[in-house]
Write an enzyme that holds these catalytic residues in place. Sequence first.
Site, PDB file in Angstrom:
ATOM      1  N   HIS A  40       2.739   6.995  -2.132  1.00 22.44           N
ATOM      2  CA  HIS A  40       1.398   6.666  -2.619  1.00 22.44           C
ATOM      3  C   HIS A  40       0.464   7.873  -2.614  1.00 22.44           C
ATOM      4  CE1 HIS A  40      -1.964   3.371  -2.554  1.00 22.44           C
ATOM      5  NE2 HIS A  40      -2.388   4.461  -3.140  1.00 22.44           N
TER       6      HIS A  40
ATOM      7  N   GLU B 229      -8.798  -0.704  -2.721  1.00 20.67           N
ATOM      8  CA  GLU B 229      -8.333  -0.336  -1.380  1.00 20.67           C
ATOM      9  C   GLU B 229      -9.377  -0.639  -0.305  1.00 20.67           C
ATOM     10  OE1 GLU B 229      -5.466   0.191  -0.662  1.00 20.67           O
ATOM     11  OE2 GLU B 229      -4.437   1.067  -2.384  1.00 20.67           O
TER      12      GLU B 229
ATOM     13  N   HIS C  70      -9.653   8.626   0.160  1.00 19.89           N
ATOM     14  CA  HIS C  70      -8.269   8.358  -0.249  1.00 19.89           C
ATOM     15  C   HIS C  70      -8.016   9.072  -1.568  1.00 19.89           C
ATOM     16  CE1 HIS C  70      -4.590   6.625  -1.495  1.00 19.89           C
ATOM     17  NE2 HIS C  70      -5.108   5.689  -2.278  1.00 19.89           N
TER      18      HIS C  70
ATOM     19  N   HIS D  57      -4.771  11.349  -4.151  1.00 20.94           N
ATOM     20  CA  HIS D  57      -3.355  11.424  -4.527  1.00 20.94           C
ATOM     21  C   HIS D  57      -2.958  12.871  -4.837  1.00 20.94           C
ATOM     22  CE1 HIS D  57      -3.912   7.038  -6.156  1.00 20.94           C
ATOM     23  NE2 HIS D  57      -3.784   7.070  -4.836  1.00 20.94           N
TER      24      HIS D  57
END
Length: 217
Positions: free
Chosen positions: A160, A78, A97, A99
Amino acid sequence: MQNVVFNIKIAQEVIEYAKKVSAERLTKGTWGNISVKSGEYVYITPSGYPYDKLKPKDICVVDMEGQKVFGNLKPSSELPLHIQIYLNRSNVGAIIHTHPIYSTIVSITQREIPPIVEDAVMILGETLKVSEYALPGTEELAQKALEALGTNNCVFLKNHGLVTVGENLQEAFIATLIAEKTAQIYVEALKVGNVSLLPMEHARLLREKYITSYRQK
Protein backbone atom coordinates in the site's frame (compact mmCIF):
# COMPACT_ATOMS: atom_id res chain seq x y z
CA MET A 1 -23.82 18.06 12.22
CA GLN A 2 -22.62 19.64 15.46
CA ASN A 3 -22.12 23.35 15.87
CA VAL A 4 -18.32 23.63 15.70
CA VAL A 5 -16.09 26.70 15.50
CA PHE A 6 -14.02 26.11 12.35
CA ASN A 7 -10.31 26.94 12.75
CA ILE A 8 -9.24 28.29 9.37
CA LYS A 9 -5.55 28.38 10.36
CA ILE A 10 -5.52 24.62 10.91
CA ALA A 11 -7.28 24.06 7.59
CA GLN A 12 -4.73 26.27 5.83
CA GLU A 13 -1.87 24.33 7.42
CA VAL A 14 -3.33 21.03 6.22
CA ILE A 15 -3.52 22.46 2.69
CA GLU A 16 0.05 23.80 2.94
CA TYR A 17 1.40 20.35 3.74
CA ALA A 18 -0.80 18.68 1.15
CA LYS A 19 0.93 20.87 -1.43
CA LYS A 20 4.33 19.98 0.03
CA VAL A 21 3.49 16.29 -0.32
CA SER A 22 2.63 16.86 -3.98
CA ALA A 23 5.74 18.97 -4.59
CA GLU A 24 7.95 16.19 -3.21
CA ARG A 25 6.10 13.64 -5.40
CA LEU A 26 5.26 11.53 -2.38
CA THR A 27 1.92 10.56 -3.90
CA LYS A 28 0.06 10.84 -7.20
CA GLY A 29 -3.28 12.39 -8.05
CA THR A 30 -5.76 12.43 -5.20
CA TRP A 31 -4.19 9.53 -3.30
CA GLY A 32 -2.94 9.96 0.26
CA ASN A 33 -4.41 11.93 3.15
CA ILE A 34 -3.38 14.38 5.86
CA SER A 35 -4.91 15.22 9.22
CA VAL A 36 -4.39 17.32 12.35
CA LYS A 37 -5.94 16.70 15.77
CA SER A 38 -7.25 19.79 17.55
CA GLY A 39 -8.82 19.06 20.92
CA GLU A 40 -11.63 16.56 20.38
CA TYR A 41 -11.74 17.11 16.62
CA VAL A 42 -9.75 16.03 13.57
CA TYR A 43 -9.18 18.18 10.47
CA ILE A 44 -8.65 15.86 7.48
CA THR A 45 -8.36 16.13 3.72
CA PRO A 46 -11.45 15.13 1.71
CA SER A 47 -11.77 11.93 -0.30
CA GLY A 48 -10.79 12.03 -3.98
CA TYR A 49 -10.18 15.77 -4.19
CA PRO A 50 -7.07 17.25 -5.91
CA TYR A 51 -4.63 18.84 -3.48
CA ASP A 52 -3.97 21.80 -5.77
CA LYS A 53 -7.64 22.75 -5.74
CA LEU A 54 -8.15 22.58 -1.97
CA LYS A 55 -9.61 25.58 -0.17
CA PRO A 56 -9.94 25.86 3.64
CA LYS A 57 -13.69 25.15 3.44
CA ASP A 58 -12.92 21.83 1.72
CA ILE A 59 -11.12 20.43 4.77
CA CYS A 60 -13.42 18.14 6.73
CA VAL A 61 -13.76 18.20 10.51
CA VAL A 62 -14.81 15.04 12.35
CA ASP A 63 -15.17 14.09 16.00
CA MET A 64 -13.27 11.25 17.66
CA GLU A 65 -16.01 8.81 16.65
CA GLY A 66 -15.43 9.67 13.00
CA GLN A 67 -18.66 11.63 12.61
CA LYS A 68 -18.41 14.68 10.36
CA VAL A 69 -19.14 17.93 12.18
CA PHE A 70 -18.07 20.45 9.52
CA GLY A 71 -17.66 20.48 5.74
CA ASN A 72 -19.61 19.66 2.62
CA LEU A 73 -17.19 17.07 1.23
CA LYS A 74 -16.69 13.44 2.26
CA PRO A 75 -13.69 12.86 4.59
CA SER A 76 -10.81 10.70 3.41
CA SER A 77 -11.60 7.00 3.11
CA GLU A 78 -8.68 6.31 5.48
CA LEU A 79 -10.42 8.21 8.30
CA PRO A 80 -10.60 5.04 10.49
CA LEU A 81 -6.81 4.80 10.39
CA HIS A 82 -6.37 8.39 11.54
CA ILE A 83 -8.97 8.06 14.31
CA GLN A 84 -7.43 4.87 15.71
CA ILE A 85 -3.95 6.39 15.85
CA TYR A 86 -5.20 9.51 17.61
CA LEU A 87 -7.19 7.45 20.11
CA ASN A 88 -4.20 5.29 20.97
CA ARG A 89 -1.25 7.68 20.68
CA SER A 90 -1.69 10.74 22.89
CA ASN A 91 1.63 12.18 21.64
CA VAL A 92 0.42 12.32 18.01
CA GLY A 93 -1.05 15.58 16.72
CA ALA A 94 -0.70 15.04 12.96
CA ILE A 95 -0.73 12.16 10.47
CA ILE A 96 0.41 11.96 6.84
CA HIS A 97 -0.38 8.99 4.58
CA THR A 98 1.47 8.83 1.24
CA HIS A 99 2.47 6.37 -1.49
CA PRO A 100 6.19 7.03 -2.14
CA ILE A 101 8.01 4.67 -4.49
CA TYR A 102 10.69 3.20 -2.23
CA SER A 103 8.43 2.99 0.81
CA THR A 104 5.95 1.06 -1.31
CA ILE A 105 8.73 -1.25 -2.54
CA VAL A 106 9.56 -1.97 1.11
CA SER A 107 5.88 -2.63 1.79
CA ILE A 108 5.76 -5.40 -0.84
CA THR A 109 9.18 -6.97 -0.28
CA GLN A 110 10.11 -6.65 3.41
CA ARG A 111 8.74 -7.24 6.89
CA GLU A 112 10.72 -4.40 8.44
CA ILE A 113 13.69 -2.05 8.08
CA PRO A 114 16.30 -2.68 10.78
CA PRO A 115 18.32 0.16 12.36
CA ILE A 116 20.64 1.23 9.54
CA VAL A 117 21.03 5.03 9.70
CA GLU A 118 21.06 7.37 12.68
CA ASP A 119 18.53 9.98 11.55
CA ALA A 120 15.93 7.31 10.81
CA VAL A 121 16.46 5.67 14.18
CA MET A 122 16.14 9.00 15.98
CA ILE A 123 13.16 10.42 14.12
CA LEU A 124 11.23 7.25 13.24
CA GLY A 125 12.20 4.44 15.62
CA GLU A 126 14.70 1.61 16.00
CA THR A 127 13.03 -1.04 13.82
CA LEU A 128 10.46 0.14 11.24
CA LYS A 129 7.66 -2.35 10.71
CA VAL A 130 5.50 -3.36 7.75
CA SER A 131 1.91 -3.97 8.85
CA GLU A 132 -0.09 -7.03 7.81
CA TYR A 133 -2.25 -6.51 4.72
CA ALA A 134 -5.87 -5.39 4.96
CA LEU A 135 -8.24 -3.65 2.56
CA PRO A 136 -7.79 0.13 2.46
CA GLY A 137 -10.25 2.24 4.39
CA THR A 138 -11.22 -0.56 6.77
CA GLU A 139 -11.11 -0.88 10.55
CA GLU A 140 -8.98 -3.98 10.01
CA LEU A 141 -6.34 -1.89 8.23
CA ALA A 142 -6.47 0.69 11.02
CA GLN A 143 -5.89 -1.96 13.69
CA LYS A 144 -3.08 -3.72 11.83
CA ALA A 145 -1.34 -0.41 11.09
CA LEU A 146 -1.67 0.68 14.71
CA GLU A 147 -0.17 -2.59 15.92
CA ALA A 148 2.84 -2.32 13.59
CA LEU A 149 3.29 1.40 14.32
CA GLY A 150 3.73 0.83 18.05
CA THR A 151 5.63 3.78 19.52
CA ASN A 152 7.38 4.58 16.23
CA ASN A 153 6.73 7.58 13.99
CA CYS A 154 6.21 5.57 10.80
CA VAL A 155 4.70 2.34 9.54
CA PHE A 156 4.76 0.82 6.05
CA LEU A 157 1.33 -0.47 5.00
CA LYS A 158 1.62 -3.87 3.29
CA ASN A 159 1.15 -3.56 -0.51
CA HIS A 160 0.00 0.00 0.00
CA GLY A 161 2.28 2.82 1.15
CA LEU A 162 3.49 4.82 4.14
CA VAL A 163 2.02 6.43 7.24
CA THR A 164 3.98 8.87 9.39
CA VAL A 165 3.00 10.65 12.59
CA GLY A 166 4.29 13.55 14.64
CA GLU A 167 3.42 16.04 17.34
CA ASN A 168 2.59 18.44 14.50
CA LEU A 169 2.53 18.50 10.71
CA GLN A 170 6.11 19.68 10.42
CA GLU A 171 7.37 16.66 12.37
CA ALA A 172 5.10 14.26 10.48
CA PHE A 173 6.27 15.67 7.15
CA ILE A 174 9.95 15.39 8.07
CA ALA A 175 9.23 11.82 9.16
CA THR A 176 7.77 11.14 5.70
CA LEU A 177 10.90 12.45 3.98
CA ILE A 178 13.20 10.48 6.28
CA ALA A 179 11.14 7.28 5.92
CA GLU A 180 11.26 7.45 2.13
CA LYS A 181 15.00 8.24 2.15
CA THR A 182 15.63 5.33 4.52
CA ALA A 183 13.55 2.98 2.38
CA GLN A 184 15.60 3.99 -0.68
CA ILE A 185 18.88 3.45 1.17
CA TYR A 186 17.77 0.02 2.37
CA VAL A 187 16.50 -1.14 -1.03
CA GLU A 188 19.70 -0.04 -2.74
CA ALA A 189 21.91 -1.51 0.00
CA LEU A 190 20.19 -4.89 -0.35
CA LYS A 191 21.30 -4.94 -3.99
CA VAL A 192 24.91 -4.79 -2.81
CA GLY A 193 24.16 -7.50 -0.27
CA ASN A 194 26.23 -6.39 2.72
CA VAL A 195 24.06 -4.23 5.00
CA SER A 196 25.69 -2.91 8.15
CA LEU A 197 23.32 -2.43 11.10
CA LEU A 198 23.59 -0.09 14.04
CA PRO A 199 23.99 -1.89 17.38
CA MET A 200 20.51 -2.12 18.92
CA GLU A 201 21.67 -0.58 22.20
CA HIS A 202 22.96 2.44 20.26
CA ALA A 203 19.71 2.65 18.31
CA ARG A 204 17.72 2.76 21.54
CA LEU A 205 19.95 5.47 22.97
CA LEU A 206 19.64 7.57 19.81
CA ARG A 207 15.84 7.26 19.78
CA GLU A 208 15.64 8.18 23.46
CA LYS A 209 17.89 11.20 22.91
CA TYR A 210 15.64 12.45 20.12
CA ILE A 211 12.47 12.05 22.20
CA THR A 212 13.82 13.55 25.41
CA SER A 213 16.31 16.25 24.45
CA TYR A 214 16.97 16.73 20.72
CA ARG A 215 13.68 18.24 19.59
CA GLN A 216 12.93 21.92 20.13
CA LYS A 217 9.60 22.53 21.84
